[in-house]
Design a protein around this motif. Sequence first.
Motif, PDB file in Angstrom:
ATOM      1  N   MET A  61       0.834  -1.212   0.000  1.00 23.29           N
ATOM      2  CA  MET A  61       0.000   0.000   0.000  1.00 23.29           C
ATOM      3  C   MET A  61       0.869   1.261   0.000  1.00 23.29           C
ATOM      4  N   ASN A  62       1.954   1.258   0.764  1.00 21.48           N
ATOM      5  CA  ASN A  62       2.858   2.409   0.771  1.00 21.48           C
ATOM      6  C   ASN A  62       3.559   2.579  -0.577  1.00 21.48           C
ATOM      7  N   GLU A  63       3.981   1.471  -1.169  1.00 22.15           N
ATOM      8  CA  GLU A  63       4.647   1.538  -2.472  1.00 22.15           C
ATOM      9  C   GLU A  63       3.683   2.009  -3.558  1.00 22.15           C
TER      10      GLU A  63
ATOM     11  N   GLN B  62      -6.102   2.923  -6.968  1.00 23.19           N
ATOM     12  CA  GLN B  62      -7.026   3.095  -5.838  1.00 23.19           C
ATOM     13  C   GLN B  62      -7.845   1.824  -5.611  1.00 23.19           C
ATOM     14  N   ASN B  63      -8.304   1.187  -6.678  1.00 22.55           N
ATOM     15  CA  ASN B  63      -9.062  -0.062  -6.541  1.00 22.55           C
ATOM     16  C   ASN B  63      -8.203  -1.158  -5.899  1.00 22.55           C
ATOM     17  N   LEU B  64      -6.938  -1.236  -6.304  1.00 23.42           N
ATOM     18  CA  LEU B  64      -6.034  -2.220  -5.718  1.00 23.42           C
ATOM     19  C   LEU B  64      -5.821  -1.932  -4.233  1.00 23.42           C
TER      20      LEU B  64
ATOM     21  N   LEU C 119      -8.835  -3.007  -2.213  1.00 26.39           N
ATOM     22  CA  LEU C 119      -8.879  -4.456  -2.011  1.00 26.39           C
ATOM     23  C   LEU C 119      -7.863  -4.879  -0.951  1.00 26.39           C
ATOM     24  N   LEU C 120      -6.660  -4.321  -0.999  1.00 27.22           N
ATOM     25  CA  LEU C 120      -5.635  -4.655  -0.005  1.00 27.22           C
ATOM     26  C   LEU C 120      -6.069  -4.227   1.395  1.00 27.22           C
ATOM     27  N   GLN C 121      -6.722  -3.070   1.496  1.00 28.71           N
ATOM     28  CA  GLN C 121      -7.230  -2.611   2.794  1.00 28.71           C
ATOM     29  C   GLN C 121      -8.310  -3.549   3.325  1.00 28.71           C
TER      30      GLN C 121
END
Length: 161
Positions: free
Chosen positions: A50-52, A147-149, A152-154
Motif C-alpha cells: 500500500m505504501n509503495e 485506488q481499486n487495488l 482491495l488490499l485494505q
Amino acid sequence: MPTYPLLAPPPLSSGSPSAHPPSIVTSLVPPMFNAQAEESPKNLILKKVMNELDRINNGMNKSITLNSPTINDLEDCCVKSALNCFQSKVLYLSVPDGKLKKLQIIISNELHKIVNRVSDCKPKELEKAQCKPCDSYKEVDSQTFVQNLKTLLQKIYASQP
C-alpha cells in the motif's frame, strides 16, 4: 548485625535517616512488554505494498487505462482471482523513471506473495462464485486502478485476525 528492608540500602556511616540514598524500585520491575502483538508477515507485506502504491501513484502517467476489479465486483471467493488480475496488470502502469520501475516490479512480486497467502475457498464455493476473467473488468485510468487495488488490499488487511 541489623536487618534492613529488602529494597532499602544499608545506612551511611553518619547514621541519620536522611543519609539513605533513595531506593531504586524500578530496577526490580520487569520492563514493560509491547501490548500489541507483532504483525503477521502477510500484514507487513500488505502495508508495504500500500505504501509503495502511493509512491507509484504520485509519479506515474495517469492517462493509461487498465482492466480493474472493484470491491463491488467481487464475491468473497474471487479475492484471489482479483489479486491475480491486479498483479498481471500492475506492470503496465506507465512510470517515468527507473526507481519507480523497480518499485513496480517489487509490488508485482509482493502481490504474488499476498496471492499465495490469501485463504482460498473450497472448490464447490469457487464453482458457485464464477469469478470473472481479468479482461472482462471495466477499463479505468491508472489512478483509479491503483485506488481499486489499495481498496482491495485494505479489505484484506482489515479482515485479518
